[in-house]
Write a protein that holds these residues in place. Structure first.
Motif, PDB file in Angstrom:
ATOM      1  N   ARG A 202       6.334   7.493  -1.533  1.00  0.00           N
ATOM      2  CA  ARG A 202       6.836   6.756  -2.702  1.00  0.00           C
ATOM      3  C   ARG A 202       8.353   6.630  -2.694  1.00  0.00           C
ATOM      4  O   ARG A 202       8.910   5.580  -3.023  1.00  0.00           O
ATOM      5  N   GLU A 203       9.040   7.692  -2.281  1.00  0.00           N
ATOM      6  CA  GLU A 203      10.494   7.708  -2.327  1.00  0.00           C
ATOM      7  C   GLU A 203      11.144   7.006  -1.130  1.00  0.00           C
ATOM      8  O   GLU A 203      12.201   6.386  -1.273  1.00  0.00           O
ATOM      9  N   LYS A 204      10.525   7.099   0.043  1.00  0.00           N
ATOM     10  CA  LYS A 204      11.198   6.668   1.261  1.00  0.00           C
ATOM     11  C   LYS A 204      10.666   5.371   1.863  1.00  0.00           C
ATOM     12  O   LYS A 204      11.397   4.673   2.575  1.00  0.00           O
ATOM     13  N   ALA A 205       9.400   5.053   1.643  1.00  0.00           N
ATOM     14  CA  ALA A 205       8.798   3.910   2.340  1.00  0.00           C
ATOM     15  C   ALA A 205       9.216   2.584   1.710  1.00  0.00           C
ATOM     16  O   ALA A 205       9.354   2.470   0.491  1.00  0.00           O
ATOM     17  N   ASP A 206       9.412   1.584   2.573  1.00  0.00           N
ATOM     18  CA  ASP A 206       9.643   0.214   2.113  1.00  0.00           C
ATOM     19  C   ASP A 206       8.328  -0.549   2.011  1.00  0.00           C
ATOM     20  O   ASP A 206       8.247  -1.552   1.295  1.00  0.00           O
ATOM     21  N   LEU A 207       7.319  -0.071   2.751  1.00  0.00           N
ATOM     22  CA  LEU A 207       6.003  -0.709   2.737  1.00  0.00           C
ATOM     23  C   LEU A 207       4.945   0.361   2.932  1.00  0.00           C
ATOM     24  O   LEU A 207       5.098   1.254   3.769  1.00  0.00           O
ATOM     25  N   VAL A 208       3.866   0.271   2.161  1.00  0.00           N
ATOM     26  CA  VAL A 208       2.722   1.161   2.338  1.00  0.00           C
ATOM     27  C   VAL A 208       1.542   0.322   2.810  1.00  0.00           C
ATOM     28  O   VAL A 208       1.200  -0.699   2.188  1.00  0.00           O
ATOM     29  N   ILE A 209       0.949   0.733   3.926  1.00  0.00           N
ATOM     30  CA  ILE A 209      -0.218   0.048   4.484  1.00  0.00           C
ATOM     31  C   ILE A 209      -1.457   0.813   4.042  1.00  0.00           C
ATOM     32  O   ILE A 209      -1.569   2.020   4.276  1.00  0.00           O
ATOM     33  N   TYR A 210      -2.398   0.132   3.407  1.00  0.00           N
ATOM     34  CA  TYR A 210      -3.629   0.761   2.935  1.00  0.00           C
ATOM     35  C   TYR A 210      -4.818   0.239   3.739  1.00  0.00           C
ATOM     36  O   TYR A 210      -4.904  -0.956   4.023  1.00  0.00           O
ATOM     37  N   ASN A 211      -5.737   1.135   4.079  1.00  0.00           N
ATOM     38  CA  ASN A 211      -6.905   0.714   4.849  1.00  0.00           C
ATOM     39  C   ASN A 211      -7.950   0.014   3.996  1.00  0.00           C
ATOM     40  O   ASN A 211      -8.872  -0.604   4.516  1.00  0.00           O
ATOM     41  N   SER A 212      -7.833   0.130   2.682  1.00  0.00           N
ATOM     42  CA  SER A 212      -8.804  -0.523   1.790  1.00  0.00           C
ATOM     43  C   SER A 212      -8.176  -0.708   0.421  1.00  0.00           C
ATOM     44  O   SER A 212      -7.204  -0.030   0.055  1.00  0.00           O
ATOM     45  N   ALA A 213      -8.753  -1.606  -0.345  1.00  0.00           N
ATOM     46  CA  ALA A 213      -8.292  -1.795  -1.719  1.00  0.00           C
ATOM     47  C   ALA A 213      -8.596  -0.562  -2.560  1.00  0.00           C
ATOM     48  O   ALA A 213      -7.852  -0.227  -3.484  1.00  0.00           O
ATOM     49  N   THR A 215      -8.477   2.577  -1.534  1.00  0.00           N
ATOM     50  CA  THR A 215      -7.402   3.531  -1.271  1.00  0.00           C
ATOM     51  C   THR A 215      -6.127   3.111  -1.993  1.00  0.00           C
ATOM     52  O   THR A 215      -5.412   3.946  -2.551  1.00  0.00           O
ATOM     53  N   ARG A 216      -5.845   1.822  -1.992  1.00  0.00           N
ATOM     54  CA  ARG A 216      -4.638   1.354  -2.666  1.00  0.00           C
ATOM     55  C   ARG A 216      -4.681   1.655  -4.159  1.00  0.00           C
ATOM     56  O   ARG A 216      -3.695   2.139  -4.729  1.00  0.00           O
ATOM     57  N   ARG A 217      -5.804   1.384  -4.806  1.00  0.00           N
ATOM     58  CA  ARG A 217      -5.908   1.646  -6.238  1.00  0.00           C
ATOM     59  C   ARG A 217      -5.650   3.121  -6.543  1.00  0.00           C
ATOM     60  O   ARG A 217      -4.927   3.461  -7.480  1.00  0.00           O
ATOM     61  N   ALA A 218      -6.256   3.990  -5.733  1.00  0.00           N
ATOM     62  CA  ALA A 218      -6.111   5.416  -5.980  1.00  0.00           C
ATOM     63  C   ALA A 218      -4.678   5.880  -5.741  1.00  0.00           C
ATOM     64  O   ALA A 218      -4.087   6.585  -6.566  1.00  0.00           O
ATOM     65  N   ALA A 219      -4.091   5.479  -4.602  1.00  0.00           N
ATOM     66  CA  ALA A 219      -2.739   5.936  -4.257  1.00  0.00           C
ATOM     67  C   ALA A 219      -1.700   5.400  -5.239  1.00  0.00           C
ATOM     68  O   ALA A 219      -0.815   6.142  -5.692  1.00  0.00           O
ATOM     69  N   GLU A 220      -1.799   4.136  -5.562  1.00  0.00           N
ATOM     70  CA  GLU A 220      -0.819   3.563  -6.484  1.00  0.00           C
ATOM     71  C   GLU A 220      -0.986   4.122  -7.887  1.00  0.00           C
ATOM     72  O   GLU A 220      -0.021   4.174  -8.655  1.00  0.00           O
ATOM     73  N   GLY A 221      -2.192   4.579  -8.214  1.00  0.00           N
ATOM     74  CA  GLY A 221      -2.397   5.236  -9.497  1.00  0.00           C
ATOM     75  C   GLY A 221      -1.608   6.526  -9.592  1.00  0.00           C
ATOM     76  O   GLY A 221      -0.942   6.796 -10.601  1.00  0.00           O
ATOM     77  N   TYR A 222      -1.665   7.322  -8.530  1.00  0.00           N
ATOM     78  CA  TYR A 222      -0.884   8.563  -8.511  1.00  0.00           C
ATOM     79  C   TYR A 222       0.615   8.264  -8.519  1.00  0.00           C
ATOM     80  O   TYR A 222       1.387   8.894  -9.264  1.00  0.00           O
ATOM     81  N   MET A 223       1.036   7.316  -7.690  1.00  0.00           N
ATOM     82  CA  MET A 223       2.470   7.030  -7.592  1.00  0.00           C
ATOM     83  C   MET A 223       3.014   6.414  -8.873  1.00  0.00           C
ATOM     84  O   MET A 223       4.187   6.602  -9.214  1.00  0.00           O
ATOM     85  N   ALA A 224       2.175   5.688  -9.610  1.00  0.00           N
ATOM     86  CA  ALA A 224       2.601   5.137 -10.893  1.00  0.00           C
ATOM     87  C   ALA A 224       2.952   6.251 -11.872  1.00  0.00           C
ATOM     88  O   ALA A 224       3.915   6.140 -12.646  1.00  0.00           O
ATOM     89  N   ASP A 225       2.193   7.336 -11.817  1.00  0.00           N
ATOM     90  CA  ASP A 225       2.484   8.481 -12.678  1.00  0.00           C
ATOM     91  C   ASP A 225       3.798   9.157 -12.307  1.00  0.00           C
ATOM     92  O   ASP A 225       4.400   9.850 -13.129  1.00  0.00           O
ATOM     93  N   TRP A 226       4.233   8.956 -11.054  1.00  0.00           N
ATOM     94  CA  TRP A 226       5.467   9.589 -10.575  1.00  0.00           C
ATOM     95  C   TRP A 226       6.671   8.652 -10.666  1.00  0.00           C
ATOM     96  O   TRP A 226       7.768   9.034 -10.278  1.00  0.00           O
TER      97      TRP A 226
END
Length: 437
Positions: A202-213, A215-226
């Motif tokens: 979340r802090e360092k990446a310019d782009l996050v590659i997700y293998n599935s939608a 996974t994206r929903r779950a990961a971005e949910g956590y990062m949204a809280d942060w």
């Protein structure tokens, strides 16, 4: 021919952080630390993804480089070195002898000593840990894209060296969020380590590659809280169906009669216990000659002592249940070719490559009803609730009877995906990803 003004504008576009397009990237730097750590071992799903990236990047117009963290510091490979490394990983070329530097590290096993020695021989440059920033500044063009798909070596030191030393961008693949979704299936240390890794993404990446939608929903949910997530893209992983190699199977495999296959590490979330309980019931309720076999392909993992205890003491082991770790891709493909079905009762998956490979081979698939399976496989599998083991048993019995009927009728398993499922292709994956990195 493009003028100097247009080229300068394109370079500014990359440095200013407004994009990571294929037109603007000066070079790509792939982290290969995880892949070389697997020297001499059976590749996991993530390992195979890293290998696919290696093979794809060296064929692109933009220069490709590989970064490896060794016990002595960092190694930088060019495209020729990356190709040579891939040949060793795939077994086409033997690993060389361990050098004196590797022999000095007693904690390294024999294969790791040879692998790190070869990596040093293939490297175009190297540095101690504190010299990474200078290494990248001297040998990489400004505006490169650093790509990490295996998570190994994605540290603050590496991220800062890429941004400050090479004025580059960072792309990281997130395969799943299972450690945070299901911490009971992980060690406490693994949960903390993953949370720190995702926070660094979340802090360092310019782009996050997700293998599935999913996974994206779950990961971005956590990062949204942060505090919010970086730019993301979904690109389904490619699947290459291995050529069946019956000669690579151990003696006595496949077993005589109808059999099912389950491929994956024996860890709690894979839920092999459900299959063991079903087979124990089948043996009690079915004539011996009609009991199908269960072939479990995978190494024993972690936090699964109850399952291991049960397997080690089961009278079904070697009779109707067969545990086969360390099979090659060709051997697994040969098993799938004759199977009545592939079984995947997982509680959670990030993508499920083994199941997709089974479907691509035309093998019937029985699996849990997970969002990622629905996303990638659609209506191909038979879905069954994990809360109903008797439903699983009925489905398995039906598949076994169908296989028996086909055998008596002389029908052969096609093993060519003839049932209508077309697996995701690496070409489509990289078409999406390389536009952004």
């Amino acid at each position: 021919m493009k003028g100097k003004g247009e080229g300068a504008q394109r370079a500014r576009f990359c440095r200013d952080g407004h994009g990571m397009s294929e037109d603007s990237v000066s070079a790509r730097l792939l982290d290969l630390t995880r892949l070389i750590s697997r020297a001499g071992r059976t590749l996991t799903g993530i390992d195979r993804v890293e290998l696919a990236y290696l093979k794809a990047l060296v064929e692109q117009p933009a220069p490709a480089f590989g970064l490896i963290k060794s016990n002595l510091g960092y190694l930088l490979l060019d495209a020729a070195g990356m190709r040579a490394l891939a040949a060793r990983i795939e077994g086409d070329v033997a690993w060389g002898k361990a050098d004196r530097l590797s022999r000095a590290f007693s904690k390294l096993d024999k294969m790791q000593r040879r692998a790190q020695s070869d990596a040093r021989r293939l490297a175009i440059a190297r540095s101690f840990r504190g010299g990474l920033k200078r290494l990248l500044r001297l040998h990489l063009p400004k505006g490169c894209a650093y790509i990490n798909v295996g998570h190994s070596n994605f540290t603050d030191r590496v991220a800062d060296a890429v941004k400050q030393g090479a004025q580059g961008k960072i792309a990281v693949m997130v395969h799943d969020t299972i450690p945070l979704d299901h911490p009971l299936y992980q060690t406490p240390e693994a949960v903390v380590r993953f949370e720190h890794m995702l926070g660094r993404v979340r802090e360092k990446a310019d782009l996050v590659i997700y293998n599935s939608a999913a996974t994206r929903r779950a990961a971005e949910g956590y990062m949204a809280d942060w505090g919010g997530a970086p730019r993301g893209v979904v690109a389904h992983l490619g699947v290459e169906v291995a050529t069946p190699e019956p000669g690579a199977l151990p003696k006595g495999v496949p077993p005589d009669g109808v059999y099912f296959v389950s491929v994956g590490t024996l860890e709690p979330r894979k839920n092999h216990m459900l299959l063991i309980e079903i087979w124990e019931r089948l043996v009690k309720q079915t004539p011996p000659q009609e009991v199908p076999h269960l072939v479990i392909c995978g190494h024993r993992g972690w936090k699964n002592e109850e399952l291991f205890f049960r397997l080690d003491r089961s009278q079904l082991m070697g009779a109707y249940i067969h545990e086969l770790p360390g099979l090659s891709d060709g051997a697994v493909a040969a098993l799938l070719h004759g199977a009545a079905g592939a079984l995947y009762p997982s509680f959670a998956e990030g993508y499920g490559l083994p199941m997709i490979e089974a479907a691509a081979s035309g093998v019937p698939v029985l699996c849990a009803d997970l969002p990622v399976y629905r996303e990638v496989l659609g209506d191909y599998p038979v879905y069954a609730s994990l809360k109903d083991s008797y439903l699983w048993q009925r489905r398995i019995t039906a598949l076994a009877k169908s296989k028996t009927t086909d055998r008596r009728a002389g029908k052969q398993v096609s093993g060519d995906g003839a049932q209508g499922f077309t697996p995701p292709a690496w070409q489509a994956h990289f078409k999406t990803v390389l536009k952004l990195t």
